[in-house]
Write a protein that holds these residues in place. Structure first.
Motif, PDB file in Angstrom:
ATOM      1  N   GLU A 156       0.843  -1.197   0.000  1.00  8.04           N
ATOM      2  CA  GLU A 156       0.000   0.000   0.000  1.00  8.04           C
ATOM      3  C   GLU A 156       0.874   1.242   0.000  1.00  8.04           C
ATOM      4  O   GLU A 156       1.696   1.443   0.899  1.00  8.04           O
ATOM      5  CB  GLU A 156      -0.927   0.016   1.215  1.00  8.04           C
ATOM      6  CG  GLU A 156      -1.896   1.195   1.204  1.00  8.04           C
ATOM      7  CD  GLU A 156      -2.930   1.107   2.294  1.00  8.04           C
ATOM      8  OE1 GLU A 156      -4.120   0.893   1.966  1.00  8.04           O
ATOM      9  OE2 GLU A 156      -2.554   1.251   3.474  1.00  8.04           O
ATOM     10  N   LEU A 157       0.717   2.082  -1.011  1.00  3.30           N
ATOM     11  CA  LEU A 157       1.472   3.323  -1.110  1.00  3.30           C
ATOM     12  C   LEU A 157       0.814   4.446  -0.326  1.00  3.30           C
ATOM     13  O   LEU A 157       1.495   5.294   0.253  1.00  3.30           O
ATOM     14  CB  LEU A 157       1.617   3.742  -2.575  1.00  3.30           C
ATOM     15  CG  LEU A 157       2.330   2.755  -3.502  1.00  3.30           C
ATOM     16  CD1 LEU A 157       2.315   3.271  -4.923  1.00  3.30           C
ATOM     17  CD2 LEU A 157       3.754   2.513  -3.028  1.00  3.30           C
ATOM     18  N   MET A 158      -0.520   4.494  -0.340  1.00  2.00           N
ATOM     19  CA  MET A 158      -1.234   5.522   0.407  1.00  2.00           C
ATOM     20  C   MET A 158      -2.663   5.082   0.655  1.00  2.00           C
ATOM     21  O   MET A 158      -3.202   4.247  -0.080  1.00  2.00           O
ATOM     22  CB  MET A 158      -1.193   6.867  -0.324  1.00  2.00           C
ATOM     23  CG  MET A 158      -1.823   6.867  -1.693  1.00  2.00           C
ATOM     24  SD  MET A 158      -1.288   8.272  -2.699  1.00  2.00           S
ATOM     25  CE  MET A 158       0.348   7.727  -3.220  1.00  2.00           C
ATOM     26  N   ASN A 159      -3.252   5.641   1.698  1.00  3.43           N
ATOM     27  CA  ASN A 159      -4.600   5.275   2.099  1.00  3.43           C
ATOM     28  C   ASN A 159      -5.339   6.538   2.499  1.00  3.43           C
ATOM     29  O   ASN A 159      -4.765   7.432   3.130  1.00  3.43           O
ATOM     30  CB  ASN A 159      -4.544   4.284   3.270  1.00  3.43           C
ATOM     31  CG  ASN A 159      -5.900   3.737   3.636  1.00  3.43           C
ATOM     32  OD1 ASN A 159      -6.749   4.448   4.166  1.00  3.43           O
ATOM     33  ND2 ASN A 159      -6.113   2.450   3.390  1.00  3.43           N
ATOM     34  N   SER A 160      -6.600   6.627   2.142  1.00  2.00           N
ATOM     35  CA  SER A 160      -7.374   7.837   2.404  1.00  2.00           C
ATOM     36  C   SER A 160      -7.604   8.089   3.888  1.00  2.00           C
ATOM     37  O   SER A 160      -8.023   9.175   4.279  1.00  2.00           O
ATOM     38  CB  SER A 160      -8.720   7.770   1.678  1.00  2.00           C
ATOM     39  OG  SER A 160      -9.473   6.643   2.104  1.00  2.00           O
ATOM     40  N   ARG A 161      -7.335   7.083   4.743  1.00  2.00           N
ATOM     41  CA  ARG A 161      -7.509   7.270   6.181  1.00  2.00           C
ATOM     42  C   ARG A 161      -6.277   7.901   6.842  1.00  2.00           C
ATOM     43  O   ARG A 161      -6.352   8.353   7.985  1.00  2.00           O
ATOM     44  CB  ARG A 161      -7.785   5.925   6.862  1.00  2.00           C
ATOM     45  CG  ARG A 161      -9.097   5.274   6.476  1.00  2.00           C
ATOM     46  CD  ARG A 161      -9.319   3.997   7.266  1.00  2.00           C
ATOM     47  NE  ARG A 161      -8.307   2.986   6.984  1.00  2.00           N
ATOM     48  CZ  ARG A 161      -7.331   2.651   7.802  1.00  2.00           C
ATOM     49  NH1 ARG A 161      -7.188   3.280   8.969  1.00  2.00           N
ATOM     50  NH2 ARG A 161      -6.462   1.709   7.469  1.00  2.00           N
TER      51      ARG A 161
END
Length: 226
Positions: free
Chosen positions: A36-41
């Motif tokens: 995972e590179l980025m997560n909206s949380r």
């Protein structure tokens, strides 16, 4: 538990891997394979990157700020909240699909920030912009890949090498600031930053807005006035 839904896939310039946009309920994730590179949380450290950078150039008239990497727009939205009304913000994004997702599947997350009159979105390598510019930018914020320990593209690695840091320094005005976000500490990178004639400060910031959880690293390299 709600399963992840695969929304879109894009190739990455300079890489053999593919970037995937995923959704689970109201949560979005951008992934490289199983990473995972980025997560909206998770946006706490990106917001700190923007806020602290603007604090370091406070008082400059009509500052020009460059952001390397659009991502999910956390850094950009935080910049717009604290940057002066006469600021110019140039966002360089290497992957065209990321800009398309920002205007499409994730438009509600971006909250119209791409259309702010202070913002210019450029689909290109931020390293190219720095290499062709001299003493022009007040701040350069690099929120690219996973930081100096890159995951997505060999092209990104050059940003954090001595040559890339030298180009960033030349692109900054005297007293300008290079701010670099990282997933974690990297002593070798910090040493390269110092060898590139920056005055260096390393700050640990929270990945989450809450009191607990992981911490990320932001380096601030200030170009001396003379």
């Amino acid at each position: 538990m709600i399963p992840w839904e695969h929304l879109a896939t894009s190739s990455i310039p300079g890489s053999e891997g593919d970037m995937k946009l995923m959704r689970r309920g109201a949560e979005y994730s951008i992934m490289l394979g199983q990473i995972e590179l980025m997560n909206s949380r998770l946006s706490g450290s990106e917001e700190a990157l923007a806020r602290l950078s603007v604090e370091k150039i406070a008082g400059r008239a009509a500052p020009t700020i460059v952001v390397g990497g659009l991502g999910m727009g956390f850094t950009l939205r935080a910049l717009l909240a604290v940057a002066p009304e006469d600021a110019r913000i140039v966002v360089c994004e290497l992957v065209p699909a990321v800009v398309a997702w920002a205007r499409g599947e994730m438009a509600h997350i971006f909250e119209g920030c791409l259309d702010d009159p202070r913002v210019e979105i450029v689909v290109r390598d931020v390293a190219e912009l720095m290499a062709e510019t001299q003493s022009h930018f007040d701040a350069i914020l690099l929120d690219v890949d996973n930081g100096p320990e890159g995951l997505t593209s060999d092209v990104n690695d050059a940003l954090y090498a001595a040559k890339g840091l030298g180009e960033a320094r030349r692109a900054l005005k005297p007293g300008g600031v290079l701010a670099v976000w990282s997933q974690g500490p990297d002593e070798r990178f910090a040493a390269r930053l110092r060898k590139s004639a920056f005055d260096v400060e390393e700050v640990r910031v929270k990945a989450h807005r809450g009191k607990r959880g992981a911490r990320h690293v932001i380096w601030f390299g200030t170009k001396p006035d003379a």
